[in-house]
Motif scaffolding. Sequence first.
Motif, PDB file in Angstrom:
ATOM      1  N   ASP A 137       4.783   0.845  -0.959  1.00 43.03           N
ATOM      2  CA  ASP A 137       5.223   1.039  -2.338  1.00 43.03           C
ATOM      3  C   ASP A 137       4.450   2.219  -2.912  1.00 43.03           C
ATOM      4  O   ASP A 137       3.211   2.231  -2.879  1.00 43.03           O
ATOM      5  N   ASP A 138       5.171   3.208  -3.438  1.00 47.03           N
ATOM      6  CA  ASP A 138       4.518   4.392  -3.998  1.00 47.03           C
ATOM      7  C   ASP A 138       3.634   4.068  -5.200  1.00 47.03           C
ATOM      8  O   ASP A 138       2.778   4.867  -5.578  1.00 47.03           O
ATOM      9  N   GLY A 139       3.818   2.896  -5.795  1.00 46.75           N
ATOM     10  CA  GLY A 139       3.001   2.514  -6.932  1.00 46.75           C
ATOM     11  C   GLY A 139       1.876   1.560  -6.595  1.00 46.75           C
ATOM     12  O   GLY A 139       1.235   1.006  -7.493  1.00 46.75           O
ATOM     13  N   ALA A 140       1.605   1.349  -5.302  1.00 55.52           N
ATOM     14  CA  ALA A 140       0.587   0.388  -4.883  1.00 55.52           C
ATOM     15  C   ALA A 140      -0.813   0.852  -5.280  1.00 55.52           C
ATOM     16  O   ALA A 140      -1.078   2.058  -5.373  1.00 55.52           O
ATOM     17  N   PRO A 141      -1.735  -0.089  -5.500  1.00 57.53           N
ATOM     18  CA  PRO A 141      -3.093   0.270  -5.914  1.00 57.53           C
ATOM     19  C   PRO A 141      -3.991   0.741  -4.775  1.00 57.53           C
ATOM     20  O   PRO A 141      -5.135   1.112  -5.009  1.00 57.53           O
ATOM     21  N   LEU A 163       0.843  -1.187   0.000  1.00 56.66           N
ATOM     22  CA  LEU A 163       0.000   0.000   0.000  1.00 56.66           C
ATOM     23  C   LEU A 163       0.878   1.237   0.000  1.00 56.66           C
ATOM     24  O   LEU A 163       2.066   1.160   0.311  1.00 56.66           O
ATOM     25  N   ARG A 164       0.271   2.312  -0.381  1.00 56.40           N
ATOM     26  CA  ARG A 164       0.967   3.604  -0.393  1.00 56.40           C
ATOM     27  C   ARG A 164       0.408   4.452   0.735  1.00 56.40           C
ATOM     28  O   ARG A 164      -0.811   4.550   0.903  1.00 56.40           O
ATOM     29  N   ILE A 165       1.283   5.044   1.539  1.00 53.23           N
ATOM     30  CA  ILE A 165       0.842   5.942   2.603  1.00 53.23           C
ATOM     31  C   ILE A 165       1.538   7.278   2.407  1.00 53.23           C
ATOM     32  O   ILE A 165       2.768   7.363   2.461  1.00 53.23           O
ATOM     33  N   ASP A 166       0.754   8.305   2.175  1.00 50.79           N
ATOM     34  CA  ASP A 166       1.281   9.647   1.909  1.00 50.79           C
ATOM     35  C   ASP A 166       0.738  10.590   2.979  1.00 50.79           C
ATOM     36  O   ASP A 166      -0.285  11.234   2.796  1.00 50.79           O
ATOM     37  N   LEU A 167       1.420  10.623   4.113  1.00 46.79           N
ATOM     38  CA  LEU A 167       1.013  11.454   5.245  1.00 46.79           C
ATOM     39  C   LEU A 167       2.214  12.230   5.763  1.00 46.79           C
ATOM     40  O   LEU A 167       3.357  11.764   5.666  1.00 46.79           O
ATOM     41  N   PRO A 168       1.984  13.399   6.356  1.00 50.14           N
ATOM     42  CA  PRO A 168       3.064  14.101   7.047  1.00 50.14           C
ATOM     43  C   PRO A 168       3.381  13.369   8.350  1.00 50.14           C
ATOM     44  O   PRO A 168       2.656  12.433   8.734  1.00 50.14           O
ATOM     45  N   PRO A 169       4.459  13.739   9.050  1.00 47.51           N
ATOM     46  CA  PRO A 169       4.709  13.141  10.364  1.00 47.51           C
ATOM     47  C   PRO A 169       3.470  13.270  11.248  1.00 47.51           C
ATOM     48  O   PRO A 169       2.944  14.368  11.442  1.00 47.51           O
ATOM     49  N   HIS A 170       2.979  12.148  11.771  1.00 49.29           N
ATOM     50  CA  HIS A 170       1.730  12.150  12.537  1.00 49.29           C
ATOM     51  C   HIS A 170       1.675  10.880  13.371  1.00 49.29           C
ATOM     52  O   HIS A 170       2.258   9.854  12.994  1.00 49.29           O
ATOM     53  N   TRP A 171       0.962  10.947  14.495  1.00 44.23           N
ATOM     54  CA  TRP A 171       0.853   9.752  15.329  1.00 44.23           C
ATOM     55  C   TRP A 171       0.173   8.607  14.595  1.00 44.23           C
ATOM     56  O   TRP A 171       0.470   7.420  14.863  1.00 44.23           O
ATOM     57  N   LEU A 172      -0.716   8.920  13.647  1.00 41.87           N
ATOM     58  CA  LEU A 172      -1.326   7.845  12.866  1.00 41.87           C
ATOM     59  C   LEU A 172      -0.290   7.103  12.036  1.00 41.87           C
ATOM     60  O   LEU A 172      -0.456   5.912  11.755  1.00 41.87           O
ATOM     61  N   GLY A 173       0.793   7.771  11.660  1.00 46.87           N
ATOM     62  CA  GLY A 173       1.853   7.089  10.938  1.00 46.87           C
ATOM     63  C   GLY A 173       2.493   5.991  11.770  1.00 46.87           C
ATOM     64  O   GLY A 173       2.825   4.920  11.255  1.00 46.87           O
TER      65      GLY A 173
END
Length: 216
Positions: free
Chosen positions: A87-91, A62-72
């Motif tokens: 993976d930045d290319g994940a669906p 999976l791709r996760i695009d978040l700023p620094p955060h507790w959810l990360g």
Amino acid sequence: MANFPDLLARRLAADPGQPFVTFYDDASGERTELSVQTYSNWVSKTANLFADELMLDPGDDLRIDLPPHWLGVVFLGGLLSCGLGLDDGAPVAIVGPDGVSGGAGLGVATTMACSLRPFAVRFAEPLPPGVLDHGVLWAGQSDVFSPIEPTELDPPTADDRRVITDLNPLSAEGRELVLGLVAGSGSLVLVTNSDDGKWPAHSQSERVTAAVRATG
């Protein structure tokens, strides 16, 4: 080899009430704290969400695009518990509010968006059609998860420090830091939208013993 669920189980057995993640957003003034027990509950809910709602199987990315955060920190535990990769290319993409407004991740098969509001609540406004709201989905997940094929890890070096950082926990350096703290007796003070003028006060009030700053 080691795995994340076993590392976290040892922390739970040792001191479930110890603070594990303390989060500051210097832009909004938010402060959130998760004990080891609360963090474990969040990880289990997230792992169940990944497996049951997003239909991800061990070995998927999976791709996760978040700023620094507790959810990360939570998502890191969830994906390692499920045997998932990044993976930045994940669906399947997980994005924050900026990802929704900017269209990032909206062209993939499945997008789940996080409001990044305190308590991980839902978005105040409706999301684009087909975009899942993390704030709606997480609350209904069980806080018990039975790993089938968790990610195999090289045993991390145990870290007993209380570390203040502005690293993204999903970066390579951030992941290494989090895993070391889970393996030891340490804890994380994570600062986002960091204001250098507030850094000393955070360090003093949280009684940190080490600092790790992001570079670049």
